[in-house]
Scaffold this motif. Structure first.
Motif, short mmCIF file in Angstrom:
data_model
loop_
_atom_site.label_atom_id
_atom_site.label_comp_id
_atom_site.label_asym_id
_atom_site.label_seq_id
_atom_site.Cartn_x
_atom_site.Cartn_y
_atom_site.Cartn_z
N ARG A 147 0.84 -1.19 0.00
CA ARG A 147 0.00 0.00 0.00
C ARG A 147 0.88 1.25 0.00
NH1 ARG A 147 -5.23 0.45 1.02
NH2 ARG A 147 -5.35 -1.57 2.07
N TYR A 148 1.96 1.19 0.76
CA TYR A 148 2.90 2.31 0.81
C TYR A 148 4.20 1.83 1.44
CZ TYR A 148 1.35 2.61 5.70
OH TYR A 148 1.04 2.33 7.01
N ALA A 149 5.26 2.60 1.22
CA ALA A 149 6.52 2.44 1.95
C ALA A 149 6.55 3.46 3.07
CB ALA A 149 7.70 2.64 1.01
N GLY A 150 7.11 3.08 4.20
CA GLY A 150 7.14 3.96 5.35
C GLY A 150 8.46 3.88 6.10
N LEU A 151 8.61 4.74 7.10
CA LEU A 151 9.78 4.76 7.97
C LEU A 151 9.33 4.63 9.42
CD1 LEU A 151 11.91 7.67 6.44
CD2 LEU A 151 12.39 5.22 6.31
N ALA A 152 10.08 3.84 10.18
CA ALA A 152 9.87 3.72 11.62
C ALA A 152 11.20 4.02 12.31
CB ALA A 152 9.38 2.33 11.97
N TYR A 153 11.13 4.46 13.56
CA TYR A 153 12.37 4.81 14.25
C TYR A 153 12.34 4.29 15.68
CZ TYR A 153 9.90 8.47 16.85
OH TYR A 153 9.04 9.13 17.69
N SER A 154 13.55 4.17 16.24
CA SER A 154 13.70 3.80 17.65
C SER A 154 14.83 4.61 18.25
CB SER A 154 14.03 2.31 17.78
OG SER A 154 14.31 1.98 19.13
N VAL A 165 19.48 11.90 0.51
CA VAL A 165 18.94 12.86 1.47
C VAL A 165 19.95 12.99 2.59
CG1 VAL A 165 17.67 11.05 2.71
CG2 VAL A 165 16.93 13.44 2.90
N ARG A 166 20.10 14.19 3.15
CA ARG A 166 20.99 14.34 4.30
C ARG A 166 20.53 13.43 5.43
NH1 ARG A 166 24.67 18.35 5.15
NH2 ARG A 166 24.19 18.14 7.37
N TRP A 167 21.48 12.90 6.16
CA TRP A 167 21.17 11.89 7.17
C TRP A 167 20.18 12.39 8.22
CZ3 TRP A 167 21.99 12.38 12.40
CH2 TRP A 167 22.81 13.43 12.82
N ASP A 168 20.20 13.71 8.47
CA ASP A 168 19.29 14.26 9.48
C ASP A 168 18.00 14.81 8.88
OD1 ASP A 168 20.56 16.33 8.19
OD2 ASP A 168 21.11 17.44 9.99
N LEU A 222 15.86 12.63 6.83
CA LEU A 222 15.13 11.50 6.28
C LEU A 222 13.63 11.60 6.49
CD1 LEU A 222 17.66 8.71 7.14
CD2 LEU A 222 16.41 8.74 4.98
N PHE A 223 13.20 12.36 7.50
CA PHE A 223 11.77 12.52 7.77
C PHE A 223 11.16 13.68 6.99
CE2 PHE A 223 12.18 10.51 12.27
CZ PHE A 223 12.23 9.25 11.69
N TYR A 224 11.90 14.24 6.06
CA TYR A 224 11.43 15.40 5.29
C TYR A 224 11.43 15.05 3.80
CZ TYR A 224 12.28 17.74 9.71
OH TYR A 224 12.26 18.09 11.04
#
Length: 371
Positions: free
Chosen positions: A180-187, A241-244, A246-248
């Motif tokens: 359905r989509y690709a996403g990002l998760a973080y910890s 993308v710059r490493w900091d 990724l959420f943009y």
């Protein structure tokens, strides 16, 4: 869970290979990588210690503390997805960890699991709809990891993943799974991952080329290689993308051809075309970039190398064939691999089934070859 999951694997490993590969390539020529050891299974300590029996993928990436995390997909406490018995503790994704070099005498040896202290059931890392509601009220069959990356500056880990809409979409080349989509998760603690609201949506025709990601950092940049879901014919795209950032999403730059030159900050132009399985790209210590994927047209795990992410990639090198490992897929590159002979370490999945759909193997093995 649908037993149609990744249905085309059987046809790739059987009819497709027989029709496409056998007339052109003898098995004796193809064994660039060799089987080292099986890493998961109901008879191994992955099950005895963490209830990880039947599972796949095993995507290795460097954690923020310098050891290695291995991301597994649909995971069960039985040898294969359909049991018996049922229910069989379906989880995804799950992470095992190791600080052992894959080239050590015993190969990869896991020493811990995420979200559990010592021995005990390894739970899934993030919310998974499991044929139900995922995040934001959206239906999903399961959550499948694509790759992981970590940032020592912050101690944060990121996982790219797919939310699976179904395992058996009709397509021009037969059944394909559809994300359905690709996403990002973080910890921020190395254990509990939060799925962000970010979504790179697939289209109705299942042709979006930004669904299966592999990520590699080099300096300030993270380079993202991506393909369609479902191991279809299509393009491979490259962004950075710059490493900091990724959420943009607006900060991602495409690598594109304008008719006369290649450059960054343009709409993506395919860097390769083919029938790509899950891609895996790693930058080795000597600066060589290595790419691995299942060639869906031949059924082989292949690799390419390049001097940089935006440089010319070499032709495919066959690493593992269906004669060595029937029903193979994956082929994820261990980040501690090198250009030395017999120091390319690949995590290869195997899922074999009888004609009536009963599984006979579902596990991950370590293969060793040369880049």
């Amino acid at each position: 869970m649908s037993l149609n999951r990744r249905l085309f694997l059987g046809s790739v490993a059987a009819a497709g290979v027989a029709a496409t590969l056998a007339p052109h390539l003898a098995p004796a020529r193809a064994q660039a990588a060799v089987w080292r050891k099986r890493l998961t299974g109901a008879d191994l300590d992955t099950n005895q210690r963490w209830r990880v029996a039947g599972t796949d993928l095993g995507i290795p990436y460097v954690l923020e503390n310098g050891s290695i995390g291995y991301l597994f997909g649909d995971t069960f406490d039985t040898p294969w997805p359909e049991g018996p018995p049922l229910p069989n503790d379906w989880r995804s994704p799950v992470m095992l960890r190791s600080n052992i070099h894959p080239g050590a005498s015993g190969g990869v040896v896991f020493d811990s699991a995420a979200r559990v202290a010592g021995n005990g059931r390894a739970p899934e890392l993030m919310h998974n709809g499991h044929n139900g509601i995922g995040i934001d009220g959206l239906w999903e069959v399961t959550v499948i990891p694509n790759d992981g990356i970590s940032f020592p500056e912050t101690g944060r880990q990121l996982i790219s993943y797919m939310s699976i809409e179904n395992w058996n979409s009709a397509g021009p080349a037969g059944p394909h799974w559809k994300s359905r989509y690709a996403g990002l998760a973080y910890s921020d603690n190395g254990n509990d991952f939060v799925r962000t609201p970010l979504k790179w949506w697939n289209d109705g025709a299942n042709t979006d080329p930004f669904q299966m990601w592999t990520m590699q950092r080099d300096g300030d940049w993270v380079y993202v290689f991506s393909v369609r879901s479902g191991r279809q014919d299509g393009p491979m795209m490259l962004r950075r993308v710059r490493w900091d950032r990724l959420f943009y999403p607006e900060s991602y730059e495409g690598w594109g051809w304008n008719g006369s030159t290649w450059g960054w900050g343009r709409p993506c132009t395919p860097i390769l075309t083919g029938r790509f399985g899950e891609p895996s790209v790693r930058r080795l210590a000597d600066g060589t970039w290595v790419m691995s994927y299942l060639n869906g047209a031949t059924g082989c795990i292949v690799t390419r190398t390049a001097a940089g992410p935006d440089q010319v990639w070499t032709p495919e090198k066959i690493q593992v064939t269906p004669w060595q490992e029937p029903g193979l897929y994956g082929g994820f590159i261990h980040p501690w691999s090198s250009r030395r002979a017999n120091d390319l370490h690949l995590m290869v999945s195997k899922w074999t089934r009888t004609p009536d759909g009963r599984s006979t193997a579902y596990h991950v093995s370590q293969f060793v070859g040369s880049a």
